[in-house]
Design a protein around this motif. Sequence first.
Motif, short mmCIF file in Angstrom:
data_model
loop_
_atom_site.label_atom_id
_atom_site.label_comp_id
_atom_site.label_asym_id
_atom_site.label_seq_id
_atom_site.Cartn_x
_atom_site.Cartn_y
_atom_site.Cartn_z
N TYR A 1 0.85 -1.20 0.00
CA TYR A 1 0.00 0.00 0.00
C TYR A 1 0.88 1.25 0.00
N SER B 1 -8.04 -5.59 1.75
CA SER B 1 -9.25 -4.76 1.79
C SER B 1 -9.29 -3.72 0.67
N LYS B 2 -8.12 -3.41 0.10
CA LYS B 2 -8.05 -2.41 -0.97
C LYS B 2 -7.29 -3.01 -2.17
N ARG C 1 -5.52 -0.48 -4.66
CA ARG C 1 -4.30 0.12 -4.12
C ARG C 1 -3.17 -0.91 -4.06
#
Length: 280
Positions: free
Chosen positions: A39, A93-94, A97
Amino acid sequence: MKDSLLHFYTKSGKVMFLNNIGLSVFRKMPKRMRIWGIYLASYLRKPKPDACKFVIFAQGRTGSTVLVDLINSHPDVFCYGEILASSVVRNVSKPVRYARGLTAFTKTDAVGFKVKVYQLQKAHQQDPGKVLQEFVNQGWKIIYLHRDNLLDHAISDLRSEKTGTYHHTSKGQKQQNLVDINYDEVEKVVKFREECRRAELAALQNLEFFNISYEDHLSDAEKQTETLNRLFSFLGLPEHQVSTRFNKVIKTDLSKVISDYAQLEQRIKNSPYQHFLTAR
């Protein structure tokens, strides 16, 4: 699947290498720390502003390994494998990204990866449609690869699982023994692939994508060349002569693949899947 870092940093000249110390430290980090590290990379290391980014959206056994190999034979493209496979990472979760951070390490004008609908659903608890929409919103292009003959798809699944052989290369290929595959097994896999196909089409609804059918566009060398040139145009890249190390695993004549194929064929002829036999 191999460890993600070892798997990803193997294309000399296309992907930046971590030094041995950095790679060793990164590999020893807990998976959650790895995710946050990637990230962070999405902010600290920006890709080229004019770089093309793409996602190959496909199920297993659809020719995705061949497609990635063909794409990577172009000097201006690097395509990762399944960066969101459960054996590599879970509970991202992303996803957008994460993909942006990981692909920031590439040096090429175009970069992408492949992902399966059930990886997003099961390994990461994500809505595939929302994830793909976010990729598109951030400038990524979608390539949808699918296999239309679900009988061949199911047999490819089952044969690979039973033999442990998933790909054939031009070197070292050995004669394979016949495998036992019964109708109940085929029916179960076909139903699963039908369910996945419905989920894929729902996720792609209202999105622009480059469509590739294994049967129509990848099943032989002549089709591969024409398809890849169209794909490179879609990605904004010049044409390039492509090649792949991989050969077909499943023969056209299924009696040379499946023991007691006559019995299986008869069951299929009396089933809702009989049209897949005539479409072969």
